[in-house]
Write an enzyme that holds these catalytic residues in place. Structure first.
Site, PDB file in Angstrom:
ATOM      1  N   LYS A  11       0.796  -0.959   0.318  1.00 40.50           N
ATOM      2  CA  LYS A  11       0.198   0.196  -0.267  1.00 40.50           C
ATOM      3  C   LYS A  11       1.123   1.215   0.012  1.00 40.50           C
ATOM      4  CE  LYS A  11      -3.720  -2.460   2.351  1.00 40.50           C
ATOM      5  NZ  LYS A  11      -5.310  -2.351   3.389  1.00 40.50           N
ATOM      6  N   TYR A  51     -11.806  -2.082  -3.811  1.00 36.71           N
ATOM      7  CA  TYR A  51     -12.900  -2.536  -2.842  1.00 36.71           C
ATOM      8  C   TYR A  51     -14.651  -1.590  -2.036  1.00 36.71           C
ATOM      9  CZ  TYR A  51      -8.128  -2.481   0.232  1.00 36.71           C
ATOM     10  OH  TYR A  51      -7.038  -2.575   0.264  1.00 36.71           O
ATOM     11  N   PHE A  59     -15.654   3.789   6.770  1.00 35.43           N
ATOM     12  CA  PHE A  59     -13.821   3.953   5.768  1.00 35.43           C
ATOM     13  C   PHE A  59     -13.983   4.344   4.676  1.00 35.43           C
ATOM     14  CE2 PHE A  59     -13.725  -0.103   7.534  1.00 35.43           C
ATOM     15  CZ  PHE A  59     -13.487  -1.047   6.342  1.00 35.43           C
ATOM     16  N   ARG A  87      -1.873 -14.320   4.873  1.00 38.03           N
ATOM     17  CA  ARG A  87      -2.324 -13.560   6.022  1.00 38.03           C
ATOM     18  C   ARG A  87      -1.832 -13.620   7.313  1.00 38.03           C
ATOM     19  NH1 ARG A  87      -6.671 -11.118   3.900  1.00 38.03           N
ATOM     20  NH2 ARG A  87      -7.846 -10.650   6.288  1.00 38.03           N
ATOM     21  N   THR A  93      -5.445  -7.287  10.609  1.00 35.94           N
ATOM     22  CA  THR A  93      -5.690  -5.899  10.110  1.00 35.94           C
ATOM     23  C   THR A  93      -4.837  -4.807  10.776  1.00 35.94           C
ATOM     24  OG1 THR A  93      -7.846  -7.125   9.341  1.00 35.94           O
ATOM     25  CG2 THR A  93      -7.238  -5.179   9.263  1.00 35.94           C
ATOM     26  N   ARG A 104       2.544  -5.953   9.005  1.00 35.42           N
ATOM     27  CA  ARG A 104       1.623  -5.262   9.804  1.00 35.42           C
ATOM     28  C   ARG A 104       2.245  -4.520  10.997  1.00 35.42           C
ATOM     29  NH1 ARG A 104      -4.145  -7.452   7.958  1.00 35.42           N
ATOM     30  NH2 ARG A 104      -4.731  -5.700   5.656  1.00 35.42           N
ATOM     31  N   ASN A 114      -1.844   0.082   7.053  1.00 30.60           N
ATOM     32  CA  ASN A 114      -1.390  -0.948   7.316  1.00 30.60           C
ATOM     33  C   ASN A 114      -0.859  -1.951   6.180  1.00 30.60           C
ATOM     34  OD1 ASN A 114      -3.692  -1.560   5.921  1.00 30.60           O
ATOM     35  ND2 ASN A 114      -4.901  -2.894   7.129  1.00 30.60           N
ATOM     36  N   HIS A 117      -2.108  -5.783   1.204  1.00 25.58           N
ATOM     37  CA  HIS A 117      -3.298  -6.722   1.728  1.00 25.58           C
ATOM     38  C   HIS A 117      -3.568  -7.600   0.957  1.00 25.58           C
ATOM     39  CE1 HIS A 117      -7.026  -7.136  -0.575  1.00 25.58           C
ATOM     40  NE2 HIS A 117      -6.677  -8.088  -1.491  1.00 25.58           N
ATOM     41  N   GLU A 128      -9.214 -10.875  -7.449  1.00 27.01           N
ATOM     42  CA  GLU A 128      -8.224  -9.499  -7.319  1.00 27.01           C
ATOM     43  C   GLU A 128      -7.151  -9.871  -8.318  1.00 27.01           C
ATOM     44  OE1 GLU A 128      -8.094  -9.813  -3.447  1.00 27.01           O
ATOM     45  OE2 GLU A 128      -9.498  -9.006  -3.284  1.00 27.01           O
TER      46      GLU A 128
HETATM   47  P1  ATP Z   1      -6.746  -6.107   3.366  1.00 28.43           P
HETATM   48  O1  ATP Z   1      -8.411  -6.670   2.061  1.00 28.43           O
HETATM   49  O2  ATP Z   1      -6.191  -4.896   3.098  1.00 28.43           O
HETATM   50  O3  ATP Z   1      -6.091  -7.292   2.296  1.00 28.43           O
HETATM   51  P2  ATP Z   1      -8.017  -7.249   5.879  1.00 28.43           P
HETATM   52  O4  ATP Z   1      -9.031  -8.819   4.883  1.00 28.43           O
HETATM   53  O5  ATP Z   1      -7.235  -7.379   7.161  1.00 28.43           O
HETATM   54  O6  ATP Z   1      -7.417  -6.445   5.043  1.00 28.43           O
HETATM   55  P3  ATP Z   1     -10.289  -5.572   5.655  1.00 28.43           P
HETATM   56  O7  ATP Z   1     -11.404  -6.165   7.272  1.00 28.43           O
HETATM   57  O8  ATP Z   1     -10.742  -6.711   4.168  1.00 28.43           O
HETATM   58  O9  ATP Z   1      -9.288  -6.061   6.565  1.00 28.43           O
HETATM   59  O10 ATP Z   1     -10.555  -3.960   5.504  1.00 28.43           O
HETATM   60  C1  ATP Z   1     -10.158  -3.727   3.865  1.00 28.43           C
HETATM   61  C2  ATP Z   1      -8.910  -2.450   4.176  1.00 28.43           C
HETATM   62  O11 ATP Z   1      -9.508  -1.951   5.357  1.00 28.43           O
HETATM   63  C3  ATP Z   1      -7.705  -2.936   5.832  1.00 28.43           C
HETATM   64  O12 ATP Z   1      -6.844  -3.649   5.672  1.00 28.43           O
HETATM   65  C4  ATP Z   1      -7.748  -1.072   6.424  1.00 28.43           C
HETATM   66  O13 ATP Z   1      -6.758  -0.585   5.836  1.00 28.43           O
HETATM   67  C5  ATP Z   1      -9.221  -0.581   6.240  1.00 28.43           C
HETATM   68  N1  ATP Z   1      -9.655  -0.760   6.999  1.00 28.43           N
HETATM   69  C6  ATP Z   1     -10.804  -2.006   7.891  1.00 28.43           C
HETATM   70  N2  ATP Z   1     -11.246  -1.939   8.912  1.00 28.43           N
HETATM   71  C7  ATP Z   1     -10.789  -0.435   8.976  1.00 28.43           C
HETATM   72  C8  ATP Z   1     -11.033   0.425  10.187  1.00 28.43           C
HETATM   73  N3  ATP Z   1     -11.489   0.319  11.356  1.00 28.43           N
HETATM   74  N4  ATP Z   1     -10.663   1.806  10.413  1.00 28.43           N
HETATM   75  C9  ATP Z   1     -10.025   2.470   9.335  1.00 28.43           C
HETATM   76  N5  ATP Z   1      -9.334   1.478   8.044  1.00 28.43           N
HETATM   77  C10 ATP Z   1      -9.954   0.420   8.342  1.00 28.43           C
HETATM   78 MG    MG Z   2      -9.505  -7.628   3.172  1.00 25.08          MG
END
Ligand code: ATP
Ligand code: MG
Length: 140
Positions: A11, A51, A59, A87, A93, A104, A114, A117, A128
């Site tokens: 990212k 997304y 968010f 993962r 996350t 992370r 973070n 992805h 994807e």
């Molecule tokens: P990713 O999809 O990026 O691999 P993830 O699967 O661990 O991460 P998701 O729940 O899919 O997490 O959320 C996607 C992305 O949205 C997160 O990686 C983060 O950048 C952002 N995100 C998630 N939760 C929050 C939150 N509560 N506040 C701000 N940003 C968030």
């Molecule tokens: Mg995710």
């Protein structure tokens, strides 16, 4: 174990701090092969589409703004159990909950910035990877 592919994104917080090499070393050190890779700047449309599943979350707007704030590196990774394995290497996350020696925990600034992805299922991994790469851009 099954050989799988997963989609990884380094990212904007990661590229901004010149961490591509260090993160790639962790990926390769975990036994995952980077079989395709490119650096690009996501457009607003691309970030919103990628997304889209989070469209209704509070968010979402900030996330799109963050993901378009600088270059990203998108990668297809391949290896045994690659989806779950990556993962694990990424960590939780929220970096405050991420295990030691995860990407992370080492590099992420907060739950939004973070650093990486990774796809969360085989179905999403295929979608994807297809979002970013043509078949002839993946060499194995
Ligand atoms: P990713 O999809 O990026 O691999 P993830 O699967 O661990 O991460 P998701 O729940 O899919 O997490 O959320 C996607 C992305 O949205 C997160 O990686 C983060 O950048 C952002 N995100 C998630 N939760 C929050 C939150 N509560 N506040 C701000 N940003 C968030
Ligand atoms: Mg995710």
């Amino acid at each position: 174990m099954a050989i799988e592919r997963t989609l990884s994104i380094l990212k904007p917080d990661c590229t901004a701090r010149n961490l591509t090499g260090e993160v790639n070393a962790m990926i390769e050190g975990a036994g995952l092969r980077i079989i395709a890779q490119k650096r690009l700047r996501l457009s607003q449309d691309m970030a919103e589409a990628f997304y889209g599943v989070h469209r209704d979350r509070g968010f979402f707007g900030d996330l799109v703004k963050f993901m378009t704030s600088g270059p990203v590196v998108v990668q297809a990774l391949e290896g045994d159990n690659a989806i779950a394995r990556y993962r694990e290497v990424m960590g939780a996350t929220n970096p405050y909950n991420a295990a030691p020696n995860t990407i992370r925990r080492r590099f992420a600034s907060n739950i939004e910035a973070n650093s990486v992805h990774g796809s969360d299922s085989a179905e999403n991994a295929a979608i994807e990877i297809n979002f970013f790469f043509r078949e002839d851009e993946i060499t194995g």
